[in-house]
Design an enzyme around this catalytic site. Structure first.
Site, PDB file in Angstrom:
ATOM      1  CG  HIS A   1      48.466 -17.662 107.307  1.00  0.00           C
ATOM      2  ND1 HIS A   1      47.640 -16.690 107.821  1.00  0.00           N
ATOM      3  CD2 HIS A   1      47.656 -18.530 106.638  1.00  0.00           C
ATOM      4  CE1 HIS A   1      46.388 -16.951 107.474  1.00  0.00           C
ATOM      5  NE2 HIS A   1      46.375 -18.050 106.748  1.00  0.00           N
TER       6      HIS A   1
ATOM      7  CG  HIS B   1      46.057 -18.872 102.174  1.00  0.00           C
ATOM      8  ND1 HIS B   1      44.811 -18.300 102.063  1.00  0.00           N
ATOM      9  CD2 HIS B   1      46.132 -19.328 103.453  1.00  0.00           C
ATOM     10  CE1 HIS B   1      44.167 -18.391 103.205  1.00  0.00           C
ATOM     11  NE2 HIS B   1      44.960 -19.026 104.068  1.00  0.00           N
ATOM     12  CD  GLU B   2      48.149 -22.189 104.665  1.00  0.00           C
ATOM     13  OE1 GLU B   2      48.494 -21.711 105.759  1.00  0.00           O
ATOM     14  OE2 GLU B   2      46.965 -22.458 104.403  1.00  0.00           O
TER      15      GLU B   2
END
Length: 276
Positions: free
Chosen positions: A72, A68-69
């Site tokens: 980003h 998820h990170e």
């Protein structure tokens, strides 16, 4: 989740490293734990199935948090923030996030306490390097879209009717992991300051509104968790999640048994035990 600034964190040019793209041994270790405990859950090798399910779901959840990170960070890199590599975000190491301890402990506590998939990590994006509102929105959306992808992978065996020969314990664990990914995606997309959903719309808001909302951003995640702690809200929320999962072939029994096995320190429901 992302954090942002309008200037360079060290007041100078970003540091560069030829090793910024290597996958962290920490991340590989977490993947290994997920693989081994997933195998133990599938084969029934573990003497205590609940412990194997706990380790498998927790490790897989942390892997999804890392990705998820990473989404980003990778999107920010391609959008113009070349400082991302020097910060270590592209190594998939959760210890490199803004709050290293909370990146691991907080999301697991959310799962243990309420079976809710909420983020804990955050990557530090230098927004001043990025031009274009669409790019800013895409950076924020990239994380929860990763949870959507994970949810698709976890639910695919159910809606494809590909469960023949799959042990019940593994089905339960996968169903509970799917629930976590669905809740993470939906909650992350809420347009609440501090969550990715707000980051998607923030570039399109006026400067005045952004300034007024900014002080509340650090408390957005805690606000969501507090609201979900209210029994009436919690029941309605999970009713909606259950309805969505049913359309994907996962019934409440599987998610219930998955969470029941995950909480191995509590008494195992007799139905889930018999189902094995």
């Amino acid at each position: 989740m992302t954090t942002a600034t309008g200037r360079h964190s060290d007041g100078g040019p970003p540091r560069q490293s030829k090793h910024w793209g290597r996958i962290s041994p920490v991340f590989l270790g977490i993947v290994a734990v997920a693989a081994v405990t997933g195998w133990a859950t599938w084969t029934g090798f573990a003497e205590q199935p609940g412990v194997a399910v706990f380790l498998f779901v927790t490790a897989a959840w942390i892997v999804s948090l890392c990705l998820h990170e990473y989404a980003h960070a990778r999107t920010a890199l391609h959008s113009g923030d070349i400082s991302i590599g020097a910060k270590g975000y592209l190594t998939l190491n959760p210890l490199k996030y803004t709050h290293a301890l909370l990146s691991i402990v907080l999301p697991v506590l959310f799962v243990i306490m309420g079976g809710i998939g909420l983020p804990g990590g955050a990557v530090f994006i230098e927004r001043s390097r990025i031009r274009g509102r669409w790019k800013h929105s895409l950076i924020s959306a990239a994380g929860p879209l990763t949870n959507v992808l994970f949810a698709v992978v976890c639910t695919a065996p159910f809606w494809l009717d590909a469960l023949d020969g799959v042990p019940a314990d593994f089905q339960f664990a996968l169903a509970f992991l799917a629930l976590l990914q669905v809740t993470a995606a939906l909650l992350n997309f809420l347009p609440i300051p501090g969550l990715d959903g707000y980051g998607v719309i923030e570039p399109w808001l006026s400067y005045k509104i952004r300034r007024q909302v900014e002080p509340y951003a650090p408390f957005g995640l805690l606000f969501v968790f507090a609201i979900l702690w209210i029994p009436e809200v919690n029941n309605q929320f999970f009713d909606a999640i259950d309805a969505l999962l049913r359309t994907l072939g996962i019934d409440e029994i599987r998610t219930y048994c998955g969470q029941n096995l995950y909480r191995f320190w509590t008494e195992t429901d007799q139905y889930c035990s018999v189902s094995r």
